[in-house]
Motif scaffolding. Structure first.
Motif, PDB file in Angstrom:
ATOM      1  N   TYR A  49       0.780  -1.379  -0.033  1.00 47.66           N
ATOM      2  CA  TYR A  49       0.069  -0.104   0.020  1.00 47.66           C
ATOM      3  C   TYR A  49       0.858   1.275  -0.051  1.00 47.66           C
ATOM      4  N   ALA A  50       2.013   1.333   0.901  1.00 46.63           N
ATOM      5  CA  ALA A  50       2.800   2.288   0.804  1.00 46.63           C
ATOM      6  C   ALA A  50       3.635   2.527  -0.378  1.00 46.63           C
ATOM      7  N   LEU A  51       3.945   1.581  -0.897  1.00 44.38           N
ATOM      8  CA  LEU A  51       4.475   1.894  -2.381  1.00 44.38           C
ATOM      9  C   LEU A  51       3.686   2.242  -3.539  1.00 44.38           C
ATOM     10  N   GLY A  52       2.418   1.613  -3.556  1.00 47.45           N
ATOM     11  CA  GLY A  52       1.505   2.286  -4.437  1.00 47.45           C
ATOM     12  C   GLY A  52       1.278   3.680  -4.440  1.00 47.45           C
ATOM     13  N   ASN A  53       1.056   4.137  -2.985  1.00 48.44           N
ATOM     14  CA  ASN A  53       0.989   5.649  -2.856  1.00 48.44           C
ATOM     15  C   ASN A  53       2.204   6.469  -3.022  1.00 48.44           C
ATOM     16  N   LEU A  54       3.295   6.040  -2.872  1.00 46.95           N
ATOM     17  CA  LEU A  54       4.613   6.403  -3.268  1.00 46.95           C
ATOM     18  C   LEU A  54       4.892   6.682  -4.779  1.00 46.95           C
ATOM     19  N   ALA A  55       4.419   5.520  -5.508  1.00 49.09           N
ATOM     20  CA  ALA A  55       4.547   5.804  -7.040  1.00 49.09           C
ATOM     21  C   ALA A  55       3.540   6.688  -7.717  1.00 49.09           C
ATOM     22  N   MET A  56       2.361   6.888  -6.884  1.00 48.22           N
ATOM     23  CA  MET A  56       1.337   7.926  -7.517  1.00 48.22           C
ATOM     24  C   MET A  56       1.955   9.332  -7.190  1.00 48.22           C
ATOM     25  N   VAL A  57       2.516   9.612  -6.227  1.00 49.03           N
ATOM     26  CA  VAL A  57       3.089  10.849  -5.774  1.00 49.03           C
ATOM     27  C   VAL A  57       4.379  11.194  -6.842  1.00 49.03           C
ATOM     28  N   THR A  58       5.125  10.310  -6.762  1.00 49.02           N
ATOM     29  CA  THR A  58       6.329  10.419  -7.685  1.00 49.02           C
ATOM     30  C   THR A  58       6.070  10.457  -8.956  1.00 49.02           C
ATOM     31  N   MET A  59       4.882   9.861  -9.691  1.00 46.30           N
ATOM     32  CA  MET A  59       4.578  10.194 -10.847  1.00 46.30           C
ATOM     33  C   MET A  59       4.340  11.481 -11.305  1.00 46.30           C
ATOM     34  N   ARG A  60       3.363  12.130 -10.186  1.00 46.96           N
ATOM     35  CA  ARG A  60       2.984  13.612 -10.512  1.00 46.96           C
ATOM     36  C   ARG A  60       3.946  14.529 -10.414  1.00 46.96           C
ATOM     37  N   THR A  61       5.045  14.114  -9.404  1.00 46.94           N
ATOM     38  CA  THR A  61       6.222  14.964  -9.278  1.00 46.94           C
ATOM     39  C   THR A  61       6.980  15.063 -10.583  1.00 46.94           C
ATOM     40  N   VAL A  62       7.254  14.045 -11.089  1.00 43.56           N
ATOM     41  CA  VAL A  62       7.997  14.048 -12.187  1.00 43.56           C
ATOM     42  C   VAL A  62       7.574  14.430 -13.410  1.00 43.56           C
ATOM     43  N   ALA A  63       6.208  14.093 -13.686  1.00 43.10           N
ATOM     44  CA  ALA A  63       5.631  14.970 -14.699  1.00 43.10           C
ATOM     45  C   ALA A  63       5.418  16.281 -14.698  1.00 43.10           C
ATOM     46  N   GLY A  64       5.419  16.976 -13.139  1.00 46.29           N
ATOM     47  CA  GLY A  64       5.590  18.282 -13.401  1.00 46.29           C
ATOM     48  C   GLY A  64       6.961  18.989 -13.680  1.00 46.29           C
ATOM     49  N   GLU A  65       7.863  18.074 -13.870  1.00 44.42           N
ATOM     50  CA  GLU A  65       9.451  18.646 -14.004  1.00 44.42           C
ATOM     51  C   GLU A  65       9.493  18.374 -15.564  1.00 44.42           C
ATOM     52  N   ASN A  66       8.628  18.066 -16.403  1.00 44.19           N
ATOM     53  CA  ASN A  66       8.566  18.072 -17.987  1.00 44.19           C
ATOM     54  C   ASN A  66       7.528  18.646 -18.532  1.00 44.19           C
ATOM     55  N   THR A  67       7.684  19.216 -19.654  1.00 41.79           N
ATOM     56  CA  THR A  67       6.759  19.607 -20.649  1.00 41.79           C
ATOM     57  C   THR A  67       5.837  18.476 -21.150  1.00 41.79           C
ATOM     58  N   LEU A  68       4.756  18.729 -21.729  1.00 38.46           N
ATOM     59  CA  LEU A  68       3.817  17.752 -22.406  1.00 38.46           C
ATOM     60  C   LEU A  68       4.669  16.981 -23.468  1.00 38.46           C
ATOM     61  N   ALA A  69       5.201  17.818 -24.559  1.00 31.89           N
ATOM     62  CA  ALA A  69       6.131  17.260 -25.475  1.00 31.89           C
ATOM     63  C   ALA A  69       7.173  16.311 -24.893  1.00 31.89           C
ATOM     64  N   GLU A  70       7.809  16.691 -23.850  1.00 37.95           N
ATOM     65  CA  GLU A  70       9.009  15.860 -23.403  1.00 37.95           C
ATOM     66  C   GLU A  70       8.344  14.592 -22.822  1.00 37.95           C
ATOM     67  N   THR A  71       7.170  14.984 -22.274  1.00 40.05           N
ATOM     68  CA  THR A  71       6.574  13.567 -21.722  1.00 40.05           C
ATOM     69  C   THR A  71       6.071  12.504 -22.655  1.00 40.05           C
ATOM     70  N   PHE A  72       5.703  12.926 -23.946  1.00 40.15           N
ATOM     71  CA  PHE A  72       5.522  11.808 -24.859  1.00 40.15           C
ATOM     72  C   PHE A  72       6.708  11.423 -25.468  1.00 40.15           C
ATOM     73  N   SER A  73       7.912  12.435 -25.787  1.00 40.24           N
ATOM     74  CA  SER A  73       9.011  11.804 -26.624  1.00 40.24           C
ATOM     75  C   SER A  73      10.085  11.272 -25.708  1.00 40.24           C
ATOM     76  N   GLU A  74      10.350  11.371 -24.364  1.00 46.33           N
ATOM     77  CA  GLU A  74      11.245  11.006 -23.574  1.00 46.33           C
ATOM     78  C   GLU A  74      10.754  10.120 -22.457  1.00 46.33           C
ATOM     79  N   ARG A  75       9.911   9.216 -23.030  1.00 43.38           N
ATOM     80  CA  ARG A  75       9.404   8.295 -21.691  1.00 43.38           C
ATOM     81  C   ARG A  75      10.400   7.359 -21.145  1.00 43.38           C
ATOM     82  N   THR A  76      11.465   7.076 -21.991  1.00 44.61           N
ATOM     83  CA  THR A  76      12.713   5.949 -21.276  1.00 44.61           C
ATOM     84  C   THR A  76      13.155   6.755 -20.132  1.00 44.61           C
ATOM     85  N   ARG A  77      13.705   8.055 -20.483  1.00 44.42           N
ATOM     86  CA  ARG A  77      14.356   8.821 -19.380  1.00 44.42           C
ATOM     87  C   ARG A  77      13.250   9.122 -18.337  1.00 44.42           C
TER      88      ARG A  77
END
Length: 219
Positions: A73-101
């Motif tokens: 349960y803790a890992l699932g919530n941590l993953a959701m928070v981290t996804m939102r944090t990393v997405a906020g560090e990138n633009t929409l175009a970067e999120t689509f084109s640089e998924r590996t990074r």
């Protein structure tokens, strides 16, 4: 035993005192955790929805049982928070084109935070990236406009190169009148052999100077 950790048992059958001892089961195999859709805001203030899959494995059963109340349960919530944090560090175009990074970045952050729990995050992969219909139409219109602009630039460059080549050819023909005469004969051959021309009118004389003057005037 009596609320304290005693020792870890290997796989198999074991005997224990049911009055004073309790056995906690920990799955030591790799587990695939589905992270639900999250509504996130990118660096360029655009909204999208993303989901992911997180593959992890418990490497320390004692920490997984006693360092955190419910590690999955803790890992699932941590993953959701981290996804939102990393997405906020990138633009929409970067999120689509640089998924590996981005996947590697999310994996690194979650793994560092879950290490004290005895959990090793092996991989995190974004599954779906969804944007609104309005945003899709806007992106399609922008891509079409970029293609049209690129086509106009290519056409303009072609015209510039053609003008340069024609200018160079005219200068060489002016220096060699015989070359202009050969071009004249080639033009007559094309007129006579292409299309449905039944009659070809040919002047009785050819003046190089007049031809060059006419070409310059047309230019």
């Amino acid at each position: 035993m009596f609320g304290r950790y005693s020792h870890s048992l290997p796989p198999g059958r074991h005997r224990y005192n049911i009055m004073s001892e309790t056995v906690g089961l920990v799955n030591m195999k790799s587990v695939c955790l589905d992270v639900p859709f999250q509504r996130v805001m990118t660096k360029d203030n655009l909204e999208m929805k993303i989901d992911a899959v997180c593959i992890f494995k418990v490497f320390d059963a004692e920490k997984a049982m006693f360092a955190v109340e419910n590690y999955q349960y803790a890992l699932g919530n941590l993953a959701m928070v981290t996804m939102r944090t990393v997405a906020g560090e990138n633009t929409l175009a970067e999120t689509f084109s640089e998924r590996t990074r981005i996947n590697a970045r999310i994996t690194q952050l979650i793994d560092e935070a879950s290490d004290p729990w005895g959990v090793k995050v092996e991989r995190v992969e974004l599954k779906s990236l969804e944007i609104s219909d309005t945003m899709q139409r806007a992106m399609a219109a922008r891509a079409e406009a970029d293609q049209e602009a690129q086509a106009k630039i290519i056409a303009a460059r072609a015209q510039r190169d053609a003008a340069s080549i024609l200018t160079e050819a005219a200068e060489k023909m002016a220096a060699q009148p015989a070359a202009l005469r050969l071009q004249w004969f080639e033009t007559l051959r094309i007129i006579a052999t292409q299309g449905k021309n039944c009659t070809v009118v040919v002047p009785d004389g050819f003046d190089n100077a007049a031809a060059l003057s006419a070409a310059k005037a047309a230019a």
